[in-house]
Design a protein around this motif. Sequence first.
Motif, PDB file in Angstrom:
ATOM      1  N   ALA A 276      38.626  15.638   9.329  1.00 48.48           N
ATOM      2  CA  ALA A 276      38.105  14.516  10.112  1.00 48.48           C
ATOM      3  C   ALA A 276      38.362  13.166   9.456  1.00 48.48           C
ATOM      4  O   ALA A 276      38.426  12.134  10.136  1.00 48.48           O
ATOM      5  CB  ALA A 276      36.603  14.699  10.345  1.00 48.48           C
ATOM      6  N   ASN A 277      38.518  13.159   8.139  1.00 48.00           N
ATOM      7  CA  ASN A 277      38.754  11.899   7.422  1.00 48.00           C
ATOM      8  C   ASN A 277      40.170  11.883   6.870  1.00 48.00           C
ATOM      9  O   ASN A 277      40.512  12.730   6.038  1.00 48.00           O
ATOM     10  CB  ASN A 277      37.748  11.751   6.278  1.00 48.00           C
ATOM     11  CG  ASN A 277      36.319  11.774   6.766  1.00 48.00           C
ATOM     12  OD1 ASN A 277      35.953  11.022   7.656  1.00 48.00           O
ATOM     13  ND2 ASN A 277      35.514  12.661   6.198  1.00 48.00           N
ATOM     14  N   THR A 278      40.990  10.968   7.337  1.00 48.74           N
ATOM     15  CA  THR A 278      42.374  10.926   6.873  1.00 48.74           C
ATOM     16  C   THR A 278      42.595   9.738   5.954  1.00 48.74           C
ATOM     17  O   THR A 278      41.843   8.770   5.984  1.00 48.74           O
ATOM     18  CB  THR A 278      43.353  10.837   8.058  1.00 48.74           C
ATOM     19  OG1 THR A 278      43.083   9.628   8.789  1.00 48.74           O
ATOM     20  CG2 THR A 278      43.184  12.023   8.983  1.00 48.74           C
ATOM     21  N   ALA A 279      43.622   9.840   5.140  1.00 49.06           N
ATOM     22  CA  ALA A 279      43.942   8.761   4.210  1.00 49.06           C
ATOM     23  C   ALA A 279      45.407   8.865   3.838  1.00 49.06           C
ATOM     24  O   ALA A 279      45.792   9.804   3.163  1.00 49.06           O
ATOM     25  CB  ALA A 279      43.072   8.854   2.968  1.00 49.06           C
ATOM     26  N   GLY A 280      46.240   7.935   4.295  1.00 53.34           N
ATOM     27  CA  GLY A 280      47.639   7.928   3.899  1.00 53.34           C
ATOM     28  C   GLY A 280      48.589   7.979   5.071  1.00 53.34           C
ATOM     29  O   GLY A 280      48.198   8.078   6.237  1.00 53.34           O
ATOM     30  N   SER A 281      49.867   7.926   4.730  1.00 53.07           N
ATOM     31  CA  SER A 281      50.934   7.878   5.736  1.00 53.07           C
ATOM     32  C   SER A 281      51.570   9.235   5.998  1.00 53.07           C
ATOM     33  O   SER A 281      52.520   9.322   6.762  1.00 53.07           O
ATOM     34  CB  SER A 281      52.017   6.883   5.294  1.00 53.07           C
ATOM     35  OG  SER A 281      51.458   5.603   5.129  1.00 53.07           O
ATOM     36  N   GLY A 282      51.093  10.287   5.342  1.00 57.76           N
ATOM     37  CA  GLY A 282      51.642  11.620   5.606  1.00 57.76           C
ATOM     38  C   GLY A 282      52.841  11.936   4.744  1.00 57.76           C
ATOM     39  O   GLY A 282      52.840  11.664   3.541  1.00 57.76           O
ATOM     40  N   PHE A 283      53.897  12.468   5.334  1.00 58.70           N
ATOM     41  CA  PHE A 283      55.059  12.860   4.538  1.00 58.70           C
ATOM     42  C   PHE A 283      56.352  12.664   5.313  1.00 58.70           C
ATOM     43  O   PHE A 283      56.363  12.584   6.554  1.00 58.70           O
ATOM     44  CB  PHE A 283      54.948  14.327   4.103  1.00 58.70           C
ATOM     45  CG  PHE A 283      55.253  15.317   5.211  1.00 58.70           C
ATOM     46  CD1 PHE A 283      56.552  15.805   5.412  1.00 58.70           C
ATOM     47  CD2 PHE A 283      54.254  15.764   6.060  1.00 58.70           C
ATOM     48  CE1 PHE A 283      56.837  16.698   6.430  1.00 58.70           C
ATOM     49  CE2 PHE A 283      54.526  16.667   7.081  1.00 58.70           C
ATOM     50  CZ  PHE A 283      55.823  17.137   7.269  1.00 58.70           C
ATOM     51  N   LEU A 284      57.426  12.586   4.569  1.00 58.86           N
ATOM     52  CA  LEU A 284      58.780  12.586   5.125  1.00 58.86           C
ATOM     53  C   LEU A 284      59.614  13.505   4.251  1.00 58.86           C
ATOM     54  O   LEU A 284      59.577  13.400   3.018  1.00 58.86           O
ATOM     55  CB  LEU A 284      59.370  11.172   5.117  1.00 58.86           C
ATOM     56  CG  LEU A 284      60.672  10.980   5.892  1.00 58.86           C
ATOM     57  CD1 LEU A 284      60.412  11.105   7.391  1.00 58.86           C
ATOM     58  CD2 LEU A 284      61.289   9.619   5.592  1.00 58.86           C
ATOM     59  N   ALA A 285      60.336  14.436   4.840  1.00 60.83           N
ATOM     60  CA  ALA A 285      61.115  15.414   4.065  1.00 60.83           C
ATOM     61  C   ALA A 285      62.460  15.646   4.728  1.00 60.83           C
ATOM     62  O   ALA A 285      62.600  15.523   5.952  1.00 60.83           O
ATOM     63  CB  ALA A 285      60.353  16.731   3.951  1.00 60.83           C
ATOM     64  N   VAL A 286      63.452  15.985   3.933  1.00 61.54           N
ATOM     65  CA  VAL A 286      64.778  16.334   4.452  1.00 61.54           C
ATOM     66  C   VAL A 286      65.048  17.797   4.113  1.00 61.54           C
ATOM     67  O   VAL A 286      64.595  18.298   3.087  1.00 61.54           O
ATOM     68  CB  VAL A 286      65.893  15.440   3.861  1.00 61.54           C
ATOM     69  CG1 VAL A 286      65.681  13.987   4.256  1.00 61.54           C
ATOM     70  CG2 VAL A 286      65.956  15.565   2.347  1.00 61.54           C
ATOM     71  N   PHE A 287      65.767  18.477   5.005  1.00 61.36           N
ATOM     72  CA  PHE A 287      66.150  19.856   4.727  1.00 61.36           C
ATOM     73  C   PHE A 287      67.656  20.000   4.903  1.00 61.36           C
ATOM     74  O   PHE A 287      68.288  19.226   5.641  1.00 61.36           O
ATOM     75  CB  PHE A 287      65.409  20.843   5.637  1.00 61.36           C
ATOM     76  CG  PHE A 287      65.870  20.849   7.071  1.00 61.36           C
ATOM     77  CD1 PHE A 287      66.925  21.669   7.483  1.00 61.36           C
ATOM     78  CD2 PHE A 287      65.263  20.030   8.009  1.00 61.36           C
ATOM     79  CE1 PHE A 287      67.350  21.665   8.794  1.00 61.36           C
ATOM     80  CE2 PHE A 287      65.678  20.026   9.324  1.00 61.36           C
ATOM     81  CZ  PHE A 287      66.728  20.845   9.724  1.00 61.36           C
ATOM     82  N   SER A 288      68.213  20.974   4.224  1.00 60.80           N
ATOM     83  CA  SER A 288      69.643  21.253   4.361  1.00 60.80           C
ATOM     84  C   SER A 288      69.898  22.738   4.137  1.00 60.80           C
ATOM     85  O   SER A 288      69.099  23.426   3.500  1.00 60.80           O
ATOM     86  CB  SER A 288      70.457  20.423   3.357  1.00 60.80           C
ATOM     87  OG  SER A 288      70.080  20.746   2.033  1.00 60.80           O
ATOM     88  N   ALA A 289      71.000  23.223   4.678  1.00 57.95           N
ATOM     89  CA  ALA A 289      71.404  24.615   4.485  1.00 57.95           C
ATOM     90  C   ALA A 289      72.224  24.721   3.209  1.00 57.95           C
ATOM     91  O   ALA A 289      73.042  23.849   2.915  1.00 57.95           O
ATOM     92  CB  ALA A 289      72.209  25.102   5.680  1.00 57.95           C
ATOM     93  N   ALA A 290      72.005  25.770   2.448  1.00 57.49           N
ATOM     94  CA  ALA A 290      72.742  25.963   1.193  1.00 57.49           C
ATOM     95  C   ALA A 290      73.085  27.429   1.024  1.00 57.49           C
ATOM     96  O   ALA A 290      72.452  28.307   1.625  1.00 57.49           O
ATOM     97  CB  ALA A 290      71.905  25.478   0.018  1.00 57.49           C
ATOM     98  N   HIS A 291      74.097  27.690   0.218  1.00 61.10           N
ATOM     99  CA  HIS A 291      74.445  29.071  -0.096  1.00 61.10           C
ATOM    100  C   HIS A 291      73.423  29.626  -1.086  1.00 61.10           C
ATOM    101  O   HIS A 291      73.055  28.951  -2.043  1.00 61.10           O
ATOM    102  CB  HIS A 291      75.844  29.143  -0.727  1.00 61.10           C
ATOM    103  CG  HIS A 291      76.938  28.863   0.244  1.00 61.10           C
ATOM    104  ND1 HIS A 291      77.306  29.750   1.228  1.00 61.10           N
ATOM    105  CD2 HIS A 291      77.740  27.781   0.391  1.00 61.10           C
ATOM    106  CE1 HIS A 291      78.305  29.238   1.936  1.00 61.10           C
ATOM    107  NE2 HIS A 291      78.574  28.031   1.452  1.00 61.10           N
ATOM    108  N   PRO A 292      72.927  30.836  -0.860  1.00 59.35           N
ATOM    109  CA  PRO A 292      71.934  31.401  -1.790  1.00 59.35           C
ATOM    110  C   PRO A 292      72.563  31.663  -3.146  1.00 59.35           C
ATOM    111  O   PRO A 292      73.751  31.976  -3.246  1.00 59.35           O
ATOM    112  CB  PRO A 292      71.513  32.706  -1.116  1.00 59.35           C
ATOM    113  CG  PRO A 292      72.655  33.068  -0.230  1.00 59.35           C
ATOM    114  CD  PRO A 292      73.255  31.765   0.237  1.00 59.35           C
ATOM    115  N   HIS A 293      71.764  31.532  -4.185  1.00 57.41           N
ATOM    116  CA  HIS A 293      72.251  31.885  -5.526  1.00 57.41           C
ATOM    117  C   HIS A 293      72.330  33.399  -5.623  1.00 57.41           C
ATOM    118  O   HIS A 293      71.389  34.110  -5.316  1.00 57.41           O
ATOM    119  CB  HIS A 293      71.309  31.335  -6.589  1.00 57.41           C
ATOM    120  CG  HIS A 293      71.312  29.852  -6.647  1.00 57.41           C
ATOM    121  ND1 HIS A 293      72.365  29.123  -7.127  1.00 57.41           N
ATOM    122  CD2 HIS A 293      70.397  28.950  -6.233  1.00 57.41           C
ATOM    123  CE1 HIS A 293      72.094  27.838  -7.041  1.00 57.41           C
ATOM    124  NE2 HIS A 293      70.904  27.711  -6.499  1.00 57.41           N
TER     125      HIS A 293
END
Length: 415
Positions: free
Chosen positions: A127-144
């Motif tokens: 009920a009580n918020t504080a802040g602007s949240g988040f921003l994230a980037v994702f990408s596809a990669a070859h598994p190790h």
Amino acid sequence: MRRMCSVLLCACALLLLLTGDAQARPTFACGGNVTGDSGVIGSQGYPGVYPPNTKCVWRITVPEGKVVVLTFRFLDLESDNLCRYDYVDVYSGHVNSQRLGRFCGTFRPGALVSTGNKMLVQMVSDANTAGSGFLAVFSAAHPHERGDQYCGGRLMKPSGTFKTPNWPEKDYPAGVTCSWHIIAPKNQIIEVKFEKFDVERDNYCRYDYVAIFNGGEINDAKRIGKFCGDTPPAPVFSEGNQLLIQFLSDLSLTADGFIGHYKFRPKKFPTTTMPPATTTQPTTTRPIPLKYSAALCQQKCKRKGTPESHYCSSNFVITGTVITAVMRGGSMYATISIINVYKEGSLAIQQAGKTMSTKIVILCKKCPSVRRGLNYIFMGQTDEEGRGMIAPHHFVMAFKAKNQRAFNVLKTKRC
């Protein structure tokens, strides 16, 4: 190389979004299904304040045969030591999957990597918020890979070995997450030993680390220990028939890595399970258990000595703010928000974002006397569970910012 290129492309695209015209910025909704080789996700209404009482879920899918690499570019949620109120959860997979981490506050984690081509991101606000949240980037990669085996996996043989990618030829890669889920028969437990161990060192294992959990999922309440540095942890024993070992590296420094072995043991095998810890190895001194007695609290309450005279005999030395203080019997149980650590010893320290905290017990509730909301320097011993134990003869005094420089000399003191 391809993975790094895709991450750079995402970063460039993100930079254009953030520095470009306000009209060109995307509108972030509450969750959704996201597919492709790369993309950007953000909290609802970002960069404005996120709304209260919401639960938003993003399901990310990249092409088959790839893994998802998620990097937070911005994180600003209500801060709490245990991330109980507003938080972002990240899971490897969409359904019944392992949690890679829970985050709040403003401290951004390193890159998070799924074990398959799916990842789930969930943000919850109260009920009580504080802040602007988040921003994230994702990408596809070859598994190790190592041979035909991906990093991590399910281990069900009576004994076996697990190791970081590239071991022993070269350092483990940056930006990798490995989870080994070890399952023994119902009437057995699991013993884990590390033969060699070298993971980027940090006082609180924030960047690269190995975390070991009782059971089959990442759950801080069931965490046995969190380790980094260049000294192998002591042998670890599970409580039941399942154990989860998680290894995470961020996108910066790497090291040699590790090789470890496990084997099943009869359930009646005597265990010496490690106390919960979030510290590097090795600890400087062994825990010294303290027993409470009425006679202990009948001593005259008078502080003796100086920080310098108590430093070497103390297992831990910290400055911090008393957040909670609860009376139980004749003792006070307190939670301390840490300002600075001068000597860590075997004190169990928790971390959420940039906030570090620990638990201490004032054995005699009125000696020494501490009050909630005030700052102190605490010098004492620890019990078998890593809790700080403060007796009347230990050293506690009020701490003020102007004393910081004087206390900094303690770190250079030789014992």
